[in-house]
Design an enzyme around this catalytic site. Sequence first.
Site: not given
Length: 474
Positions: A381, A400
């Site tokens: 992301h 992440c």
Amino acid sequence: MKYWLAIWVLLLCLLPPAQGQSIPWLSDSANRQILCDEFARASLYGLDEHDYAYKTIIAIHANVGRIDSAAIERELTNAAIAFYADIAYGSVENRVSYDGISYQPRSTHVRDSIVAAIAEGRLADLAGRLEPHNQVYAEFKKRLALLERHKNRLVPPISSNLLDSTNRPLLERFYQLGFTDTLDYAADEDTLRNTLRIAQRTFEMMEDGKLRPGVLEELNIPVEKRLYELRHALNTWRWLNSIQQEQKVIVVDIPAANLFYLHKDSVLFYTRCIVGKANTPTTPLISQVHEVILFPYWNVPHDIAVRELLPAIKDAPLDYLEYGNYQVLDKTGKVLDPATIKWQQLNKGNFPYRLRQLFGCDNSLGIIKLNFFSPYSTYLHDTPNKSYFLFNGRYFSHGCIRVENIDSLAAMLEPGLHPFLENAPARVCELASDKGQLIFPLKQKVPLFILYEVAWPDNKSEIRFYDDVYNKVK
């Protein structure tokens, strides 16, 4: 002789593959010697000669004992197939906890390649034809050769931080690791400082030419461990080379905190990443990116919600949630009025809610998320906090992977994003509020490899040794 030998070998290849079907090596001493010479050079390919009929070859050369020619033909044939398959596709297991595609290289042609090379009198060239042909692979082999050259040289640990010719262990280690071509015990301070900067660059450290404790620690890592890191990474790159010849792939390396988008022998895109901290590590895995989400929600993981956000929310619930653009949901997904919740009674063991951050440029995921299946709830992301990309050791996330310049990568994966991403940043933020979350399924899924390799290329294809941040390499 070679003509009939080639016909015999080709006839063997027309038969159905069977265990024990062999290529005649004992009667062809020239090709047998080529094969033995290649096995002896296995370390320069990142392989181990002991894996390829080592004891049998020693016995043949020593002419020891009775020879079971049929068994030896089979053993040498199997060793040759294994060796050249490893040259083409790599010889190590990937360090991943989840493999969502179970990719296997199409290695059925290796035996045919050996037969054809013998028939053409080109067995000596076969390894060079089968191995990858790209700059990164060449750099891996170059670095490997430098370390193999002096791997048996006994070098004492560096204990002094003096940067002068009296620090003999430092001079020896520079030479052993290939940072200098010659061992010069009279090197002046300027020369040594420049050499140290080369070492610091190789270790992805600040190139200040100072012999700091962290630099000493990297220099003192045994050369055997460095060789292990290089061999593993080189064989991983071989394996990746196979699939990238067939389709485009995304490769993230955790210690390097970088991302490559690869196809054929080309790097289509490179960027820096931010990966998990040591106490919240990113998990190595293999999956497929199946969609791009523009202006994503951030569904806050439960651990982050109760450990990090809840204490701050308790101080000023409505202000904190409004400022951070958070919604509170119950277990069914219904949005709740935060004013009706008794926040002071909540804790880590009592939090029956979910927090969701709405889309926008202040969203923790930024404006783009690349979705792929992961049992660990991780994804690639964007991020509004770009300053962390300036660090060398980019280990800051909860697991992440934050991707710098992810808009460029997303547009390469899904051209339909161009009308949105071509706007000025302020206009993109307005679009986020206007449009809300937009999902773009990819027409073709893109294999994603999140790997853990300490030796890995940088954006110039130079091989560096990165921090073993999770202490996985023993």
